[in-house]
Design an enzyme around this catalytic site. Structure first.
Site, PDB file in Angstrom:
ATOM      1  N   TYR A  55       0.871  -1.178   0.000  1.00  0.00           N
ATOM      2  CA  TYR A  55       0.000   0.000   0.000  1.00  0.00           C
ATOM      3  C   TYR A  55       0.907   1.227   0.000  1.00  0.00           C
ATOM      4  O   TYR A  55       1.348   1.718   1.049  1.00  0.00           O
ATOM      5  CB  TYR A  55      -0.940  -0.007   1.200  1.00  0.00           C
ATOM      6  CG  TYR A  55      -1.989  -1.101   1.141  1.00  0.00           C
ATOM      7  CD1 TYR A  55      -2.159  -1.873  -0.010  1.00  0.00           C
ATOM      8  CD2 TYR A  55      -2.819  -1.370   2.233  1.00  0.00           C
ATOM      9  CE1 TYR A  55      -3.113  -2.872  -0.071  1.00  0.00           C
ATOM     10  CE2 TYR A  55      -3.786  -2.361   2.172  1.00  0.00           C
ATOM     11  CZ  TYR A  55      -3.923  -3.116   1.025  1.00  0.00           C
ATOM     12  OH  TYR A  55      -4.875  -4.101   0.959  1.00  0.00           O
ATOM     13  N   GLY A 213     -17.305  -2.890  -4.262  1.00  0.00           N
ATOM     14  CA  GLY A 213     -17.281  -3.254  -5.670  1.00  0.00           C
ATOM     15  C   GLY A 213     -16.376  -2.437  -6.555  1.00  0.00           C
ATOM     16  O   GLY A 213     -16.562  -2.419  -7.775  1.00  0.00           O
TER      17      GLY A 213
END
Length: 290
Positions: A55, A213
């Protein structure tokens, strides 16, 4: 804050976690704002933070998220002893792209750097193998994690993007407490590939990544009539409804919504109090399957 047990560890964690990825990618906010987000999450009772060595913006920025979280914890004035940090290793970020690297020596080195980035004073709470690398066997790639557990550098181990067969092979090498796979109303493979059922049977915590999503659907959740209608009826955001939908699917699920704004994590925490009926869950299932 509601709590649940992490795997079979006997360790209690918050029923909603904080996903740290948005605070470290190229679109990340200023560091001070990210620290405010982490502090607010802790104030709200969140005790589980999910991160990864990858990250970051690119390879030159590796382990940014882990260092950020450690800094936030060091400057937090409240209770922090119960906070569990789950990090991952096994993905690379060349030029900002995502590639897999399960080479044992690399994993041994990145575990060591993650340990140091998170403070180097206590074991990594949870280290997760980020994704299987087809160039190496599961056994080869998890050997460094087992070695680090034995050396006291890692407390618990999890896996990510694994099939049931791969999870079983991993458990032959090292005790596994969690599985982190993609899962949301538009991507429901864990319901059908046996992973969610296996996690329930074996008391493994399931951490659904990309709960909304992806960025495109995240921005357009209000365009789904059923989700929008249920959100309006319950007086909460559409994001709370999706998190409540995830929680309704299995008691082993611990959502880890990402946040880069204080308002986002404040909203996500409200999902703990949202209960969906079986009918509401089925209506969302039908709408998102089409």
């Amino acid at each position: 804050m509601e709590t649940k047990q992490l795997g079979k560890t006997g360790v209690s964690v918050s029923a909603i976690g904080l996903g740290a990825m948005p605070m470290s990618l190229s679109s990340r906010p200023p560091e001070s704002e990210s620290i405010d987000v982490i502090h607010r999450a802790l104030d709200l009772g969140i005790t589980f933070i999910d991160t990864a060595d990858s990250y970051c913006k690119d390879e030159s920025d590796k382990h940014h998220s882990e260092r950020l979280i450690h800094q936030a914890l060091q400057t937090y004035k409240g209770e922090r002893d119960r906070v569990i940090i789950a990090t991952k290793g096994g993905l690379m970020r060349p030029n900002g792209n995502w590639t897999r690297n399960g080479e044992p020596k690399h994993l041994e080195e990145t575990i060591r750097i993650s340990f140091e980035a998170l403070g180097g004073e206590k074991p990594i709470d949870v280290w997760q193998y980020h994704a299987p690398d087809p160039n190496y066997t599961i056994e080869e790639s998890l050997a460094p994690a087992k070695k680090a557990v034995d050396a006291g550098m890692i407390r618990f181990v999890g896996v990510s993007n694994f099939s049931v067969e791969q999870i079983k092979r991993a458990r032959d090498i090292v005790d596994v407490v969690s599985v982190q796979n993609q899962y949301n109303p538009w991507y429901r493979q864990p319901e059908f590939d046996g992973v969610l059922e296996y996690c329930e049977q074996e008391s493994l915590t399931f951490l659904p990544w990309s709960p909304f999503g992806g960025s495109r659907r995240h921005q357009g959740l209000a365009d789904f009539p059923t989700i929008a209608k249920i959100a309006k009826e319950k007086g909460v955001s559409v994001y709370c409804i999706v998190l409540a939908w995830l929680r309704s699917k299995s008691p082993c699920i611990l959502p880890i919504p990402g946040a880069s704004k204080v308002s986002s994590i404040e909203d996500s925490v409200r999902a703990v109090d949202v209960i969906l009926s079986n009918d509401e869950v089925q209506r969302i299932d039908r709408e998102t399957a089409s």
